[in-house]
Design a protein around this motif. Structure first.
Motif, PDB file in Angstrom:
ATOM      1  N   SER A 121       0.858  -1.139   0.219  1.00 32.36           N
ATOM      2  CA  SER A 121       0.427   0.046   0.318  1.00 32.36           C
ATOM      3  C   SER A 121       0.746   1.221  -0.352  1.00 32.36           C
ATOM      4  O   SER A 121       0.284   2.324  -0.813  1.00 32.36           O
ATOM      5  CB  SER A 121      -0.970  -0.348   1.079  1.00 32.36           C
ATOM      6  OG  SER A 121      -1.561   1.124   1.330  1.00 32.36           O
ATOM      7  N   VAL A 122       1.913   1.242   1.157  1.00 36.59           N
ATOM      8  CA  VAL A 122       3.018   2.290   1.177  1.00 36.59           C
ATOM      9  C   VAL A 122       3.349   2.665  -0.547  1.00 36.59           C
ATOM     10  O   VAL A 122       3.669   3.602  -1.023  1.00 36.59           O
ATOM     11  CB  VAL A 122       3.516   2.283   1.721  1.00 36.59           C
ATOM     12  CG1 VAL A 122       5.107   3.687   2.000  1.00 36.59           C
ATOM     13  CG2 VAL A 122       2.781   2.060   3.519  1.00 36.59           C
ATOM     14  N   ARG A 123       4.086   1.703  -1.131  1.00 35.71           N
ATOM     15  CA  ARG A 123       4.300   1.558  -2.401  1.00 35.71           C
ATOM     16  C   ARG A 123       3.721   2.035  -3.853  1.00 35.71           C
ATOM     17  O   ARG A 123       3.841   2.962  -4.976  1.00 35.71           O
ATOM     18  CB  ARG A 123       4.773   0.362  -3.202  1.00 35.71           C
ATOM     19  CG  ARG A 123       6.146  -0.366  -2.497  1.00 35.71           C
ATOM     20  CD  ARG A 123       7.034  -0.772  -3.429  1.00 35.71           C
ATOM     21  NE  ARG A 123       8.278  -0.937  -3.021  1.00 35.71           N
ATOM     22  CZ  ARG A 123       9.623  -0.345  -2.623  1.00 35.71           C
ATOM     23  NH1 ARG A 123       9.469   0.617  -4.052  1.00 35.71           N
ATOM     24  NH2 ARG A 123      10.432  -0.468  -2.145  1.00 35.71           N
ATOM     25  N   ARG A 124       2.109   1.811  -3.752  1.00 33.66           N
ATOM     26  CA  ARG A 124       1.187   2.348  -4.510  1.00 33.66           C
ATOM     27  C   ARG A 124       0.960   3.242  -3.713  1.00 33.66           C
ATOM     28  O   ARG A 124       0.816   4.129  -5.095  1.00 33.66           O
ATOM     29  CB  ARG A 124       0.076   1.380  -5.022  1.00 33.66           C
ATOM     30  CG  ARG A 124      -1.189   1.290  -5.105  1.00 33.66           C
ATOM     31  CD  ARG A 124      -2.143  -0.239  -5.286  1.00 33.66           C
ATOM     32  NE  ARG A 124      -2.669   0.999  -3.902  1.00 33.66           N
ATOM     33  CZ  ARG A 124      -4.065   0.128  -3.831  1.00 33.66           C
ATOM     34  NH1 ARG A 124      -4.239  -1.065  -3.879  1.00 33.66           N
ATOM     35  NH2 ARG A 124      -4.761   0.463  -3.163  1.00 33.66           N
ATOM     36  N   HIS A 125       0.549   3.576  -2.851  1.00 37.36           N
ATOM     37  CA  HIS A 125       0.068   5.353  -3.058  1.00 37.36           C
ATOM     38  C   HIS A 125       1.079   6.476  -2.473  1.00 37.36           C
ATOM     39  O   HIS A 125       0.695   7.430  -2.675  1.00 37.36           O
ATOM     40  CB  HIS A 125      -0.625   5.546  -1.622  1.00 37.36           C
ATOM     41  CG  HIS A 125      -1.781   4.224  -1.715  1.00 37.36           C
ATOM     42  ND1 HIS A 125      -2.831   4.498  -2.843  1.00 37.36           N
ATOM     43  CD2 HIS A 125      -1.973   3.254  -1.629  1.00 37.36           C
ATOM     44  CE1 HIS A 125      -3.995   3.827  -2.921  1.00 37.36           C
ATOM     45  NE2 HIS A 125      -3.733   2.389  -1.881  1.00 37.36           N
ATOM     46  N   ASP A 128       5.899   4.734  -5.164  1.00 34.44           N
ATOM     47  CA  ASP A 128       5.298   4.660  -6.750  1.00 34.44           C
ATOM     48  C   ASP A 128       4.806   5.748  -7.224  1.00 34.44           C
ATOM     49  O   ASP A 128       5.396   6.313  -8.379  1.00 34.44           O
ATOM     50  CB  ASP A 128       5.081   3.043  -7.318  1.00 34.44           C
ATOM     51  CG  ASP A 128       6.226   1.817  -6.733  1.00 34.44           C
ATOM     52  OD1 ASP A 128       6.979   2.245  -6.512  1.00 34.44           O
ATOM     53  OD2 ASP A 128       5.478   0.918  -6.929  1.00 34.44           O
ATOM     54  N   VAL A 129       4.417   6.955  -6.562  1.00 32.52           N
ATOM     55  CA  VAL A 129       3.407   7.826  -6.823  1.00 32.52           C
ATOM     56  C   VAL A 129       4.272   9.036  -7.538  1.00 32.52           C
ATOM     57  O   VAL A 129       4.784   9.759  -8.470  1.00 32.52           O
ATOM     58  CB  VAL A 129       3.109   8.716  -6.900  1.00 32.52           C
ATOM     59  CG1 VAL A 129       2.007  10.024  -6.866  1.00 32.52           C
ATOM     60  CG2 VAL A 129       1.563   7.807  -6.225  1.00 32.52           C
ATOM     61  N   LEU A 130       5.977   8.716  -6.702  1.00 32.59           N
ATOM     62  CA  LEU A 130       7.142   9.863  -6.332  1.00 32.59           C
ATOM     63  C   LEU A 130       8.060   8.946  -7.459  1.00 32.59           C
ATOM     64  O   LEU A 130       7.879   8.113  -7.892  1.00 32.59           O
ATOM     65  CB  LEU A 130       8.259  10.364  -5.860  1.00 32.59           C
ATOM     66  CG  LEU A 130       5.918  10.867  -4.085  1.00 32.59           C
ATOM     67  CD1 LEU A 130       7.111  11.006  -3.030  1.00 32.59           C
ATOM     68  CD2 LEU A 130       5.878  11.939  -4.924  1.00 32.59           C
ATOM     69  N   THR A 131       8.867   9.840  -7.847  1.00 31.85           N
ATOM     70  CA  THR A 131      10.613   9.836  -8.749  1.00 31.85           C
ATOM     71  C   THR A 131      11.113   9.461  -7.604  1.00 31.85           C
ATOM     72  O   THR A 131      11.043   9.981  -6.361  1.00 31.85           O
ATOM     73  CB  THR A 131      10.689  10.608  -9.406  1.00 31.85           C
ATOM     74  OG1 THR A 131      11.203  11.838  -8.645  1.00 31.85           O
ATOM     75  CG2 THR A 131      10.136  11.219 -10.542  1.00 31.85           C
ATOM     76  N   PRO A 132      12.575   8.525  -7.909  1.00 31.45           N
ATOM     77  CA  PRO A 132      12.701   8.483  -6.392  1.00 31.45           C
ATOM     78  C   PRO A 132      13.814   9.688  -6.442  1.00 31.45           C
ATOM     79  O   PRO A 132      13.910   9.988  -4.717  1.00 31.45           O
ATOM     80  CB  PRO A 132      14.386   7.295  -7.327  1.00 31.45           C
ATOM     81  CG  PRO A 132      13.287   7.064  -8.590  1.00 31.45           C
ATOM     82  CD  PRO A 132      12.410   8.141  -8.393  1.00 31.45           C
ATOM     83  N   THR A 136      12.844  10.612  -1.657  1.00 32.06           N
ATOM     84  CA  THR A 136      13.855  11.348  -1.083  1.00 32.06           C
ATOM     85  C   THR A 136      13.912  12.656  -0.282  1.00 32.06           C
ATOM     86  O   THR A 136      14.325  13.055   0.325  1.00 32.06           O
ATOM     87  CB  THR A 136      15.373  11.374  -2.007  1.00 32.06           C
ATOM     88  OG1 THR A 136      15.931  10.125  -1.986  1.00 32.06           O
ATOM     89  CG2 THR A 136      17.001  11.624  -1.046  1.00 32.06           C
ATOM     90  N   ALA A 137      13.695  13.354  -1.618  1.00 29.16           N
ATOM     91  CA  ALA A 137      13.269  15.021  -0.449  1.00 29.16           C
ATOM     92  C   ALA A 137      12.412  15.212   0.074  1.00 29.16           C
ATOM     93  O   ALA A 137      12.231  16.133   0.932  1.00 29.16           O
ATOM     94  CB  ALA A 137      13.038  15.860  -1.995  1.00 29.16           C
ATOM     95  N   LEU A 138      11.483  13.749  -0.072  1.00 24.33           N
ATOM     96  CA  LEU A 138      10.150  14.373   0.868  1.00 24.33           C
ATOM     97  C   LEU A 138      10.620  13.946   2.190  1.00 24.33           C
ATOM     98  O   LEU A 138      10.762  14.455   3.118  1.00 24.33           O
ATOM     99  CB  LEU A 138       8.899  13.437   0.755  1.00 24.33           C
ATOM    100  CG  LEU A 138       8.144  13.396   1.487  1.00 24.33           C
ATOM    101  CD1 LEU A 138       6.930  14.339   1.371  1.00 24.33           C
ATOM    102  CD2 LEU A 138       6.720  12.109   0.848  1.00 24.33           C
ATOM    103  N   GLY A 139      11.875  12.875   2.127  1.00 28.51           N
ATOM    104  CA  GLY A 139      12.617  11.825   3.770  1.00 28.51           C
ATOM    105  C   GLY A 139      12.962  13.301   3.942  1.00 28.51           C
ATOM    106  O   GLY A 139      12.926  13.313   5.495  1.00 28.51           O
TER     107      GLY A 139
END
Length: 169
Positions: A121-125, A128-132, A136-139
């Protein structure tokens, strides 16, 4: 009189609203995917933190701080999980006022099964919605927010805030 308010620019306002909407959408989607298995996101989070803790147990006050929830909410969530046999509560051996929450064998099995659903679910939502680079920037951004909040001694405890006269009692 307080300091002058620094209003958000149009770009800041757009980014702020996108953040609010996006985080709510992700939370709802993650919760919905777990609800299909009879568990809420807040229940999953408690089970997950217990599964990663030493001895699969934690003081409930420390757990509340870790998951950034009120102690009352953690108590209610723990009661639901305890009724389902996934956790047990007991007095803390070093302090009669403290309560330990421990993951049961059934709780460990449950979290192991739910982890697959949650990670997918984390991957799908989100992932995988974001570029790597975006992920990384979000983190990095959320780490900065976390650190600033943790280190800011001026952040008020909601219980210490004066009542808002515009709010109904």
């Amino acid at each position: 009189m307080g300091a002058e308010v620094r209003w958000l620019t149009a770009e800041e306002q757009a980014a702020w609203r996108a953040y609010l909407r996006g985080t709510r959408e992700v939370d709802v989607a993650l919760d919905r995917d777990l609800q299909c298995h009879g568990v809420s996101l807040s229940e999953y989070e408690l089970l997950s933190m217990l599964s990663e803790s030493d001895g699969h147990r934690m003081r409930m006050s420390a757990l509340a701080d870790l998951v950034v929830q009120s102690r009352s909410r953690v108590t209610h969530t723990a009661a639901r999980l305890e009724r389902r046999g996934l956790v047990t509560r007991s007095p803390a051996p070093d302090d009669g006022r403290g309560v330990l929450l421990r993951l049961t064998d059934a709780g460990r099995t449950t979290i192991e099964d739910l982890a697959r659903t949650h990670v997918a679910s984390v991957r799908r939502h989100l992932v995988d919605v974001l570029t790597p680079e975006q992920f990384t920037a979000l983190g990095d951004a959320m780490s900065a927010v976390r650190d600033a909040y943790r280190d800011d001694p001026t952040t008020p405890d909601p219980a210490s805030c004066p009542p808002d006269p515009t709010m109904e009692p």
